[in-house]
Design a protein around this motif. Structure first.
Motif, PDB file in Angstrom:
ATOM      1  N   LYS A  43     -36.972  28.169 -18.911  1.00 26.85           N
ATOM      2  CA  LYS A  43     -36.209  27.573 -20.010  1.00 26.85           C
ATOM      3  C   LYS A  43     -34.970  26.838 -19.490  1.00 26.85           C
ATOM      4  CE  LYS A  43     -34.415  28.438 -24.624  1.00 26.85           C
ATOM      5  NZ  LYS A  43     -35.091  27.285 -25.195  1.00 26.85           N
ATOM      6  N   ALA A  44     -34.359  27.364 -18.451  1.00 28.52           N
ATOM      7  CA  ALA A  44     -33.186  26.711 -17.862  1.00 28.52           C
ATOM      8  C   ALA A  44     -33.572  25.464 -17.076  1.00 28.52           C
ATOM      9  CB  ALA A  44     -32.442  27.692 -16.957  1.00 28.52           C
ATOM     10  N   ASP A  45     -34.860  25.190 -16.959  1.00 27.84           N
ATOM     11  CA  ASP A  45     -35.392  24.015 -16.269  1.00 27.84           C
ATOM     12  C   ASP A  45     -35.213  24.088 -14.755  1.00 27.84           C
ATOM     13  OD1 ASP A  45     -36.933  21.799 -16.841  1.00 27.84           O
ATOM     14  OD2 ASP A  45     -35.241  20.432 -17.054  1.00 27.84           O
ATOM     15  N   LEU A  46     -34.995  25.299 -14.245  1.00 28.19           N
ATOM     16  CA  LEU A  46     -34.769  25.454 -12.803  1.00 28.19           C
ATOM     17  C   LEU A  46     -36.023  25.195 -11.978  1.00 28.19           C
ATOM     18  CD1 LEU A  46     -32.418  28.556 -12.727  1.00 28.19           C
ATOM     19  CD2 LEU A  46     -31.830  26.163 -12.356  1.00 28.19           C
ATOM     20  N   VAL A  47     -37.177  25.497 -12.533  1.00 32.29           N
ATOM     21  CA  VAL A  47     -38.420  25.278 -11.783  1.00 32.29           C
ATOM     22  C   VAL A  47     -38.611  23.786 -11.528  1.00 32.29           C
ATOM     23  CG1 VAL A  47     -40.926  25.562 -11.802  1.00 32.29           C
ATOM     24  CG2 VAL A  47     -39.464  27.386 -12.690  1.00 32.29           C
ATOM     25  N   GLU A  48     -38.456  23.012 -12.581  1.00 29.95           N
ATOM     26  CA  GLU A  48     -38.635  21.560 -12.439  1.00 29.95           C
ATOM     27  C   GLU A  48     -37.518  20.932 -11.616  1.00 29.95           C
ATOM     28  OE1 GLU A  48     -38.690  17.678 -15.311  1.00 29.95           O
ATOM     29  OE2 GLU A  48     -39.782  19.456 -15.998  1.00 29.95           O
ATOM     30  N   LEU A  49     -36.278  21.314 -11.891  1.00 35.88           N
ATOM     31  CA  LEU A  49     -35.141  20.700 -11.202  1.00 35.88           C
ATOM     32  C   LEU A  49     -35.127  20.998  -9.705  1.00 35.88           C
ATOM     33  CD1 LEU A  49     -32.356  21.340 -13.854  1.00 35.88           C
ATOM     34  CD2 LEU A  49     -33.328  19.122 -13.199  1.00 35.88           C
ATOM     35  N   THR A  50     -35.702  22.131  -9.309  1.00 35.60           N
ATOM     36  CA  THR A  50     -35.744  22.493  -7.888  1.00 35.60           C
ATOM     37  C   THR A  50     -37.097  22.190  -7.260  1.00 35.60           C
ATOM     38  OG1 THR A  50     -36.473  24.762  -8.329  1.00 35.60           O
ATOM     39  CG2 THR A  50     -34.085  24.368  -8.238  1.00 35.60           C
ATOM     40  N   GLU A  51     -37.972  21.565  -8.048  1.00 41.41           N
ATOM     41  CA  GLU A  51     -39.343  21.293  -7.613  1.00 41.41           C
ATOM     42  C   GLU A  51     -40.020  22.580  -7.157  1.00 41.41           C
ATOM     43  OE1 GLU A  51     -39.069  18.093  -4.795  1.00 41.41           O
ATOM     44  OE2 GLU A  51     -38.412  16.673  -6.327  1.00 41.41           O
ATOM     45  N   ASP A  52     -39.783  23.640  -7.927  1.00 40.42           N
ATOM     46  CA  ASP A  52     -40.381  24.965  -7.697  1.00 40.42           C
ATOM     47  C   ASP A  52     -40.051  25.518  -6.306  1.00 40.42           C
ATOM     48  OD1 ASP A  52     -41.708  27.288  -8.335  1.00 40.42           O
ATOM     49  OD2 ASP A  52     -43.715  26.455  -8.119  1.00 40.42           O
ATOM     50  N   ASP A  53     -38.863  25.196  -5.821  1.00 43.29           N
ATOM     51  CA  ASP A  53     -38.412  25.715  -4.530  1.00 43.29           C
ATOM     52  C   ASP A  53     -37.766  27.078  -4.777  1.00 43.29           C
ATOM     53  OD1 ASP A  53     -37.030  26.359  -2.160  1.00 43.29           O
ATOM     54  OD2 ASP A  53     -36.745  24.235  -1.674  1.00 43.29           O
ATOM     55  N   ARG A  54     -38.504  28.125  -4.515  1.00 46.30           N
ATOM     56  CA  ARG A  54     -38.047  29.475  -4.835  1.00 46.30           C
ATOM     57  C   ARG A  54     -36.856  29.919  -4.014  1.00 46.30           C
ATOM     58  NH1 ARG A  54     -43.840  31.738  -6.725  1.00 46.30           N
ATOM     59  NH2 ARG A  54     -44.262  29.850  -7.907  1.00 46.30           N
ATOM     60  N   ALA A  55     -36.702  29.375  -2.821  1.00 42.06           N
ATOM     61  CA  ALA A  55     -35.525  29.692  -2.018  1.00 42.06           C
ATOM     62  C   ALA A  55     -34.267  29.134  -2.689  1.00 42.06           C
ATOM     63  CB  ALA A  55     -35.663  29.152  -0.595  1.00 42.06           C
ATOM     64  N   VAL A  56     -34.374  27.941  -3.250  1.00 40.69           N
ATOM     65  CA  VAL A  56     -33.238  27.346  -3.956  1.00 40.69           C
ATOM     66  C   VAL A  56     -32.914  28.154  -5.205  1.00 40.69           C
ATOM     67  CG1 VAL A  56     -32.414  25.307  -5.221  1.00 40.69           C
ATOM     68  CG2 VAL A  56     -33.659  25.025  -3.074  1.00 40.69           C
ATOM     69  N   ILE A  57     -33.941  28.522  -5.968  1.00 45.64           N
ATOM     70  CA  ILE A  57     -33.725  29.310  -7.189  1.00 45.64           C
ATOM     71  C   ILE A  57     -33.070  30.640  -6.835  1.00 45.64           C
ATOM     72  CG2 ILE A  57     -34.856  30.489  -9.115  1.00 45.64           C
ATOM     73  CD1 ILE A  57     -36.948  28.168  -9.046  1.00 45.64           C
ATOM     74  N   LEU A  58     -33.558  31.299  -5.813  1.00 50.36           N
ATOM     75  CA  LEU A  58     -32.947  32.560  -5.401  1.00 50.36           C
ATOM     76  C   LEU A  58     -31.509  32.333  -4.941  1.00 50.36           C
ATOM     77  CD1 LEU A  58     -33.058  35.572  -4.912  1.00 50.36           C
ATOM     78  CD2 LEU A  58     -34.081  35.106  -2.669  1.00 50.36           C
ATOM     79  N   GLY A  59     -31.262  31.254  -4.223  1.00 53.25           N
ATOM     80  CA  GLY A  59     -29.911  30.925  -3.788  1.00 53.25           C
ATOM     81  C   GLY A  59     -28.964  30.739  -4.968  1.00 53.25           C
ATOM     82  N   LEU A  60     -29.443  30.075  -6.012  1.00 55.73           N
ATOM     83  CA  LEU A  60     -28.637  29.911  -7.227  1.00 55.73           C
ATOM     84  C   LEU A  60     -28.292  31.264  -7.840  1.00 55.73           C
ATOM     85  CD1 LEU A  60     -30.637  26.999  -8.861  1.00 55.73           C
ATOM     86  CD2 LEU A  60     -28.235  26.893  -8.222  1.00 55.73           C
ATOM     87  N   LEU A  61     -29.272  32.142  -7.899  1.00 53.33           N
ATOM     88  CA  LEU A  61     -29.049  33.465  -8.493  1.00 53.33           C
ATOM     89  C   LEU A  61     -28.115  34.310  -7.633  1.00 53.33           C
ATOM     90  CD1 LEU A  61     -32.701  34.157  -9.690  1.00 53.33           C
ATOM     91  CD2 LEU A  61     -30.727  33.509 -11.103  1.00 53.33           C
ATOM     92  N   VAL A  62     -28.257  34.212  -6.313  1.00 55.27           N
ATOM     93  CA  VAL A  62     -27.363  34.938  -5.404  1.00 55.27           C
ATOM     94  C   VAL A  62     -25.932  34.429  -5.562  1.00 55.27           C
ATOM     95  CG1 VAL A  62     -26.820  35.285  -2.963  1.00 55.27           C
ATOM     96  CG2 VAL A  62     -29.171  35.577  -3.766  1.00 55.27           C
ATOM     97  N   GLU A  63     -25.789  33.121  -5.702  1.00 55.50           N
ATOM     98  CA  GLU A  63     -24.455  32.532  -5.910  1.00 55.50           C
ATOM     99  C   GLU A  63     -23.841  33.024  -7.220  1.00 55.50           C
ATOM    100  OE1 GLU A  63     -21.131  30.282  -4.989  1.00 55.50           O
ATOM    101  OE2 GLU A  63     -22.888  30.664  -3.729  1.00 55.50           O
TER     102      GLU A  63
END
Length: 70
Positions: free
Chosen positions: A19-39
């Motif tokens: 819903k936050a559009d993180l999958v599309e905005l990061t091109e499904d880069d799970r390392a980036v998504i995890l990095g955002l959550l860690v931050e």
């Protein structure tokens, strides 16, 4: 927590990432998504925790109530 409850929780949390559009905005880069959550977690451990929670809660409420958001 029972297995069924945990499964439901994980599905719902994954839905929030979508819903936050993180999958599309990061091109499904799970390392980036995890990095955002860690931050975000690091910020919640900091001195501006209350300010961050207030800001993010307001944005989340708006995103839930906006029918155009998906």
């Amino acid at each position: 927590m029972k297995r069924r409850e945990r499964t439901r929780q994980l599905i719902e949390l994954g839905g929030l990432v979508v819903k936050a559009d993180l999958v599309e905005l990061t091109e499904d880069d799970r390392a980036v998504i995890l990095g955002l959550l860690v931050e975000a977690a690091a910020r919640l451990r900091g001195e501006d925790r209350d300010q961050a929670l207030t800001l993010w809660r307001r944005r989340g409420v708006r995103a839930f109530s906006d029918p155009l958001e998906s």
